[in-house]
Design a protein around this motif. Structure first.
Motif, PDB file in Angstrom:
ATOM      1  N   GLN A  33       0.830  -1.201   0.000  1.00  0.00           N
ATOM      2  CA  GLN A  33       0.000   0.000   0.000  1.00  0.00           C
ATOM      3  C   GLN A  33       0.866   1.254   0.000  1.00  0.00           C
ATOM      4  OE1 GLN A  33      -3.468   0.047  -0.410  1.00  0.00           O
ATOM      5  NE2 GLN A  33      -2.832   2.111  -0.950  1.00  0.00           N
ATOM      6  N   ALA A  34       1.946   1.249   0.774  1.00  0.00           N
ATOM      7  CA  ALA A  34       2.850   2.399   0.789  1.00  0.00           C
ATOM      8  C   ALA A  34       3.462   2.629  -0.590  1.00  0.00           C
ATOM      9  CB  ALA A  34       3.946   2.193   1.831  1.00  0.00           C
ATOM     10  N   PHE A  35       3.816   1.543  -1.275  1.00  0.00           N
ATOM     11  CA  PHE A  35       4.379   1.637  -2.628  1.00  0.00           C
ATOM     12  C   PHE A  35       3.352   2.260  -3.588  1.00  0.00           C
ATOM     13  CE2 PHE A  35       5.133  -0.241  -6.844  1.00  0.00           C
ATOM     14  CZ  PHE A  35       6.443   0.174  -7.061  1.00  0.00           C
ATOM     15  N   GLN A  74      13.185  -4.282  -0.951  1.00  0.00           N
ATOM     16  CA  GLN A  74      14.524  -4.646  -0.509  1.00  0.00           C
ATOM     17  C   GLN A  74      15.047  -3.583   0.459  1.00  0.00           C
ATOM     18  OE1 GLN A  74      16.575  -7.356  -2.142  1.00  0.00           O
ATOM     19  NE2 GLN A  74      14.561  -8.034  -2.785  1.00  0.00           N
ATOM     20  N   THR A  75      15.345  -4.010   1.703  1.00  0.00           N
ATOM     21  CA  THR A  75      15.881  -3.081   2.700  1.00  0.00           C
ATOM     22  C   THR A  75      17.344  -3.370   3.021  1.00  0.00           C
ATOM     23  OG1 THR A  75      15.091  -4.484   4.497  1.00  0.00           O
ATOM     24  CG2 THR A  75      13.617  -2.714   3.767  1.00  0.00           C
ATOM     25  N   TRP A 115      11.576  -2.159  -5.082  1.00  0.00           N
ATOM     26  CA  TRP A 115      11.553  -0.922  -4.308  1.00  0.00           C
ATOM     27  C   TRP A 115      12.692  -1.013  -3.313  1.00  0.00           C
ATOM     28  CZ3 TRP A 115       7.119   0.753  -0.509  1.00  0.00           C
ATOM     29  CH2 TRP A 115       7.337   2.078  -0.096  1.00  0.00           C
ATOM     30  N   ILE A 116      13.693  -0.208  -3.532  1.00  0.00           N
ATOM     31  CA  ILE A 116      14.909  -0.212  -2.728  1.00  0.00           C
ATOM     32  C   ILE A 116      14.810   0.867  -1.655  1.00  0.00           C
ATOM     33  CG2 ILE A 116      17.424   0.089  -2.800  1.00  0.00           C
ATOM     34  CD1 ILE A 116      16.216  -2.314  -4.477  1.00  0.00           C
ATOM     35  N   ASP A 117      15.061   0.473  -0.423  1.00  0.00           N
ATOM     36  CA  ASP A 117      15.141   1.430   0.681  1.00  0.00           C
ATOM     37  C   ASP A 117      16.159   0.864   1.660  1.00  0.00           C
ATOM     38  OD1 ASP A 117      14.837   3.411   2.539  1.00  0.00           O
ATOM     39  OD2 ASP A 117      12.732   2.973   2.990  1.00  0.00           O
ATOM     40  N   TRP A 118      17.421   1.207   1.458  1.00  0.00           N
ATOM     41  CA  TRP A 118      18.487   0.632   2.275  1.00  0.00           C
ATOM     42  C   TRP A 118      18.355   1.060   3.721  1.00  0.00           C
ATOM     43  CZ3 TRP A 118      18.700  -2.760  -0.828  1.00  0.00           C
ATOM     44  CH2 TRP A 118      19.458  -2.878  -1.975  1.00  0.00           C
ATOM     45  N   TYR A 119      17.756   0.198   4.514  1.00  0.00           N
ATOM     46  CA  TYR A 119      17.676   0.364   5.965  1.00  0.00           C
ATOM     47  C   TYR A 119      18.958  -0.160   6.601  1.00  0.00           C
ATOM     48  CZ  TYR A 119      16.196  -0.638  10.752  1.00  0.00           C
ATOM     49  OH  TYR A 119      16.120  -0.705  12.111  1.00  0.00           O
ATOM     50  N   MET A 134      19.781   4.618   0.305  1.00  0.00           N
ATOM     51  CA  MET A 134      19.250   4.806  -1.037  1.00  0.00           C
ATOM     52  C   MET A 134      17.777   4.402  -1.035  1.00  0.00           C
ATOM     53  SD  MET A 134      20.872   3.408  -4.623  1.00  0.00           S
ATOM     54  CE  MET A 134      20.463   1.677  -4.459  1.00  0.00           C
ATOM     55  N   ASN A 135      16.956   5.117  -1.796  1.00  0.00           N
ATOM     56  CA  ASN A 135      15.541   4.811  -1.884  1.00  0.00           C
ATOM     57  C   ASN A 135      15.070   5.086  -3.311  1.00  0.00           C
ATOM     58  OD1 ASN A 135      12.610   5.267  -1.855  1.00  0.00           O
ATOM     59  ND2 ASN A 135      12.801   5.062   0.347  1.00  0.00           N
ATOM     60  N   GLY A 136      14.346   4.149  -3.889  1.00  0.00           N
ATOM     61  CA  GLY A 136      13.769   4.345  -5.209  1.00  0.00           C
ATOM     62  C   GLY A 136      13.295   3.041  -5.808  1.00  0.00           C
ATOM     63  N   VAL A 137      12.770   3.131  -7.035  1.00  0.00           N
ATOM     64  CA  VAL A 137      12.262   1.966  -7.760  1.00  0.00           C
ATOM     65  C   VAL A 137      13.214   1.655  -8.905  1.00  0.00           C
ATOM     66  CG1 VAL A 137      10.343   1.030  -9.104  1.00  0.00           C
ATOM     67  CG2 VAL A 137       9.890   2.577  -7.209  1.00  0.00           C
TER      68      VAL A 137
END
Length: 137
Positions: A33-35, A74-75, A115-119, A134-137
């Motif tokens: 849903q967030a995506f 992907q975190t 969906w990349i969001d390096w946690y 990094m964050n993005g599609v």
């Protein structure tokens, strides 16, 4: 090999938590849903209507093409990709072979969205490997 992972605040990430699939599945629903909230309009995507009756079906529907899609959130980067394959871990993700087999068997023209969001941004083992957030599609 023993290793440690660290988040963007320098806190150690419990490796066991990363393996609890039911927790990640439940979070995955909120990730879907967030995506859609963040990228749905720009990418012409909505949550696959079949998800209402089958939680195991693929996640997305492209409203322009009619193609189904699946979201891979992907975190954690593939930290050892440089060592194993010569790929910069800043931009490396993993993809399960069993998913590839299932997608190939059951879906034509399936679109995959990473969906990349390096946690997790730091790996400490034989060597220390760091990536930038990094964050993005």
């Amino acid at each position: 090999m023993s290793y440690k992972l660290f988040d963007i605040n320098g806190h150690e990430v419990n490796q066991g938590d990363l393996q609890q699939k039911e927790i990640w599945y439940e979070e995955g629903i909120s990730f879907e849903q967030a995506f859609i909230d963040k990228y749905g309009n720009a990418l012409s995507l909505e949550i696959n209507p079949e998800k209402k009756t089958n939680r195991f079906t693929v996640d997305l529907l492209n409203t322009n093409t009619g193609n189904l899609g699946d979201l891979k959130t992907q975190t954690t980067p593939f930290f050892q990709s440089s060592f194993k394959y010569g790929i910069d871990p800043q931009y490396a993700v993993t993809f399960n072979h069993k998913d590839y087999i299932r997608y190939s068997k059951f879906y034509d023209n399936l679109e995959l969205y990473f969906w990349i969001d390096w946690y997790v941004v730091k790996f400490e083992g034989k060597q220390t490997i760091k990536v930038d957030p990094m964050n993005g599609v």
